[in-house]
Scaffold this active site. Structure first.
Site, PDB file in Angstrom:
ATOM      1  N   LYS A   1       1.151  21.357 114.672  1.00 31.81           N
ATOM      2  CA  LYS A   1       1.680  20.676 115.848  1.00 31.81           C
ATOM      3  C   LYS A   1       2.887  21.449 116.362  1.00 31.81           C
ATOM      4  CE  LYS A   1       4.216  16.727 117.506  1.00 31.81           C
ATOM      5  NZ  LYS A   1       5.087  15.600 117.125  1.00 31.81           N
TER       6      LYS A   1
ATOM      7  N   GLY B   1      11.677   8.708 119.661  1.00 30.09           N
ATOM      8  CA  GLY B   1      12.528   7.749 118.974  1.00 30.09           C
ATOM      9  C   GLY B   1      13.107   6.658 119.834  1.00 30.09           C
TER      10      GLY B   1
ATOM     11  N   ALA C   1       5.156  10.047 120.735  1.00 31.86           N
ATOM     12  CA  ALA C   1       6.557   9.698 120.992  1.00 31.86           C
ATOM     13  C   ALA C   1       6.689   8.522 121.946  1.00 31.86           C
ATOM     14  CB  ALA C   1       7.346  10.885 121.540  1.00 31.86           C
TER      15      ALA C   1
ATOM     16  N   ASN D   1       6.416   7.800 114.471  1.00 34.06           N
ATOM     17  CA  ASN D   1       7.225   7.892 113.261  1.00 34.06           C
ATOM     18  C   ASN D   1       8.250   6.756 113.228  1.00 34.06           C
ATOM     19  OD1 ASN D   1       8.765  10.637 111.428  1.00 34.06           O
ATOM     20  ND2 ASN D   1       8.992   8.471 111.121  1.00 34.06           N
ATOM     21  N   THR D   2       9.209   6.784 114.164  1.00 39.11           N
ATOM     22  CA  THR D   2      10.302   5.826 114.134  1.00 39.11           C
ATOM     23  C   THR D   2       9.820   4.392 114.281  1.00 39.11           C
ATOM     24  OG1 THR D   2      11.683   7.526 115.161  1.00 39.11           O
ATOM     25  CG2 THR D   2      12.573   5.309 115.098  1.00 39.11           C
TER      26      THR D   2
END
Length: 334
Positions: free
Chosen positions: A177, A238, A264, A286-287
């Site tokens: 990535k 995030g 994202a 992720n976050t």
């Protein structure tokens, strides 16, 4: 003899080979990649590479591994709603990251709850003061998950290229990535350098999944130079703001012949569902999971949300109308 290793100066008795150096530090040569004076050293050369005074070394973690090709369980791959990137087929459409978790065990439990088959991993320097510290591979089995090395934190194409070349040397990976950031506040991608780096990496044999802006024109150019997956942001990294530009995401999906994965900006389960209802092939986050009060429970919610959004897309939503349309027929009323 003075050497600079991961930015720290250390003294060793000369002569010394790279293989001997790694042994003295306490590192397994099979689990690291080494760059000497900005040149990646093949593992096969460690024993014969004699170091010179003043050499500068970068030693990064081994991040290799892979997922078995066969489907898990009794259902055949043909019976599942699968998706394919660079010739590799997966059943889970939820990709998760491995940063910001309290510890690796919590990361492991979240990955299991999410049902993910691909996890993104960062390439980082080894800890020279504690080479025996736990590694990600000790908790997330590289035989179970496909590791997707990424260039998180890279602000130049040179840094991104170095990172991915080291990743390939460490674990043999070619599916990667790419993200090259252009601004520290927004973490938006620097698209001119991203386009250039995608073309370079593709020519070097990498299969590049690309974090990018939600610009349909730029996304098409990325595909034209060889990107195997387009990964437009839903919102800044995030931020948890959700899908800010669904029109462009839908346009990107309609024009692309490679997978489109929202990358994202997802904050909660409904955001993931919206991304999938737009027809995207998957969602990367992720976050949204790691930053939740209960990451494992949120991971379960995200799994259900992605599956629900995919089912809704395949089912085909009802048409939107300006006025009411009664569910029950008006004829025959009492």
């Amino acid at each position: 003899m003075n050497l600079t290793i991961n930015g720290e100066q250390r003294n060793f008795d000369a002569p010394i080979t790279l293989e001997q150096l790694l042994g003295d530090i306490g590192l397994d040569p099979r689990k690291v990649a080494v760059e000497c004076n900005l040149e990646i050293v093949p593992k096969s050369s460690y024993g014969g590479r004699t170091l010179d005074d003043g050499d500068k070394l970068e030693i990064v973690h081994f991040i290799g591994g892979g997922a078995p090709d066969e489907a898990k369980g009794t259902m055949s791959m043909d019976d599942k709603d699968t998706w394919t990137v660079a010739g590799r087929t997966f059943t889970s459409r939820l990709i998760i990251g491995t940063g910001k978790y309290k510890d690796y065990d919590l990361n492991r439990r979240a990955a299991e709850a999410a049902g993910s088959e691909i996890i993104t991993v960062a390439v980082r320097r080894v800890n020279l003061t504690d080479p025996d510290q736990p590694l990600l591979v000790d908790y997330l089995d590289p035989e179970k998950y496909t590791y997707l090395p990424n260039t998180a934190g890279c602000f130049t194409s040179d840094d991104a290229l170095r990172t991915l070349r080291l990743a390939r040397e460490a674990g043999g990976w070619d599916l990667v990535k790419l993200e090259i950031l252009g601004d520290e506040k927004t973490l938006y991608p620097m698209m001119p350098e991203t386009l250039e780096a995608t073309e370079i990496l593709t020519k070097e044999g990498f299969q590049v999944m690309v974090y990018c802006s939600d610009d349909p024109i730029m996304c098409k150019r990325l595909e034209d130079v060889g990107a195997v997956a387009i990964m437009p942001l839903g919102a800044p990294i995030g931020s948890g703001l959700g899908i800010q530009n669904p029109v462009n995401i839908r346009l990107i999906k309609e024009q692309s012949s490679v997978p489109v994965i929202v990358d994202a900006g997802v904050g909660t389960a409904s955001d993931a569902t919206i991304a999938m209802e737009l027809g995207c092939d998957g969602v990367l986050m992720n976050t949204a999971i790691a930053g939740a009060k209960d990451p494992v429970r949120m991971a379960r919610a995200m799994k259900a949300a992605v599956e629900a959004g995919r089912d809704a897309f395949l089912a085909g939503r009802m048409a939107k109308k300006m006025y009411a349309d009664p569910s029950s027929p008006l004829a025959g009323l009492i």
